[in-house]
Write a protein that holds these residues in place. Structure first.
Motif, PDB file in Angstrom:
ATOM      1  N   SER A  34       0.393  -6.310  -2.960  1.00 17.69           N
ATOM      2  CA  SER A  34      -0.536  -5.688  -3.908  1.00 17.69           C
ATOM      3  C   SER A  34      -1.136  -4.423  -3.312  1.00 17.69           C
TER       4      SER A  34
ATOM      5  N   VAL B  40      -7.723   0.861  -1.955  1.00 15.05           N
ATOM      6  CA  VAL B  40      -8.460  -0.182  -1.226  1.00 15.05           C
ATOM      7  C   VAL B  40      -7.408  -0.932  -0.415  1.00 15.05           C
TER       8      VAL B  40
ATOM      9  N   PHE C  87     -10.201  -8.520 -11.433  1.00 16.55           N
ATOM     10  CA  PHE C  87     -10.306  -7.077 -11.170  1.00 16.55           C
ATOM     11  C   PHE C  87     -10.343  -6.191 -12.415  1.00 16.55           C
TER      12      PHE C  87
ATOM     13  N   LEU D 264      -4.344  -1.879  -4.565  1.00 21.59           N
ATOM     14  CA  LEU D 264      -5.434  -1.690  -5.522  1.00 21.59           C
ATOM     15  C   LEU D 264      -5.987  -0.278  -5.400  1.00 21.59           C
TER      16      LEU D 264
ATOM     17  N   LEU E 246      -3.050  -9.650  -2.465  1.00 21.45           N
ATOM     18  CA  LEU E 246      -3.406 -10.530  -3.573  1.00 21.45           C
ATOM     19  C   LEU E 246      -2.309 -11.545  -3.895  1.00 21.45           C
TER      20      LEU E 246
ATOM     21  N   THR F  51      -5.078  -5.509   0.418  1.00 20.06           N
ATOM     22  CA  THR F  51      -5.657  -6.524  -0.466  1.00 20.06           C
ATOM     23  C   THR F  51      -4.904  -7.850  -0.426  1.00 20.06           C
TER      24      THR F  51
ATOM     25  N   ASP G 169       0.836  -1.206   0.000  1.00 17.36           N
ATOM     26  CA  ASP G 169       0.000   0.000   0.000  1.00 17.36           C
ATOM     27  C   ASP G 169       0.870   1.255   0.000  1.00 17.36           C
TER      28      ASP G 169
END
Length: 246
Positions: free
Chosen positions: A137, A146, A195, A139, A151, A149, A107
């Motif tokens: 990840s 967000v 996504f 997003l 991922l 995540t 992030d």
């Protein structure tokens, strides 16, 4: 305005003061090896060593390779399990004697890239993926994050994707760039199916060698670009997060 950023990774812990106007390191970063096992106290000592190299006093932003909510670390895939549900903000603030902000590592890198790097000014859905010890990840939808995540833990071939397609997997299995790019391609295809991003930003240390693998990735509709801040993105994003803390 300068704020200190620290990026905790599975193999190394690095940090430096960050010039928030330029979105770049104000001084060359200092790096130490991540202790093994990467216990909370052991990592906190290493963070203190990094910060003390600069004689810093003031706000410090610190990334963590896992889910972070309200300064509490909720997962610990690539560090010691003692981090789970630990008040990392309190631990690190006490160890440094300074106000600390803790944020998910990908992030932080994503925030930096969306502000100063490859994602600046981009709308729609953007996914930053950091390839290293694991796969992080971040997003974004129309520039809004967000958070958490994670991922890299999507299932791929019956395992966490990061066990199959991370840079560590490439190194541990001595994969060629072509073979590894094929694994990354399969991972990106899976993430794209879920996504439908307009842009993939590929970060982590391997972004410095983007020309070795990104041109080998085929069949992905989204644009794929390397992170412009490369492996400094986490440090910059950590400092950005700390700067907004009152």
């Amino acid at each position: 305005m300068n704020v200190f950023g620290v990026d905790i990774g599975g193999s190394g812990i690095k940090g430096a003061p960050v010039d928030l106007e330029r979105g770049d390191l104000a001084e060359p970063r200092h790096k130490v090896l991540t202790p093994h096992p990467a216990t909370p106290d052991g990592v906190a000592d290493c963070v203190h060593e990094v910060v003390s190299q600069f004689g810093w006093s003031g706000k410090v932003g610190i990334t963590f390779p896992g889910v972070v909510t309200g300064g509490i670390t909720r997962t610990a895939a690539n560090v010691d399990q003692g981090w789970i549900d630990r008040d990392a903000r309190a631990l690190l603030s006490d160890r440094l004697g300074m106000p600390v902000t803790v944020v998910n590592d990908a992030d932080a890198a994503g925030i930096a890239e969306m502000t100063f790097g490859a994602g600046a000014g981009r709308k729609g859905t953007v996914l930053l993926l950091t390839f290293g010890t694991g796969i992080g990840s971040a997003l974004f939808r129309d520039g809004r994050l967000v958070p958490n995540t994670e991922l890299g833990h999507l299932e791929l071939n019956g395992h966490d994707a990061e066990k199959h397609a991370s840079t560590r997997a490439k190194d541990d299995e001595d994969l060629s760039w072509e073979h590894w790019a094929n694994r990354v391609q399969k991972y990106l295809s899976h993430v794209e199916m879920l996504f439908s991003p307009e842009l993939f930003i590929i970060g982590g240390g391997v972004s410095r060698k983007a020309d070795r693998f990104i041109p080998r990735i085929e069949g992905i509709r989204a644009e794929i670009v390397p992170a412009q801040l490369q492996n400094n993105a986490g440090i910059v994003g950590a400092a950005m997060a700390a700067s907004t803390r009152t």
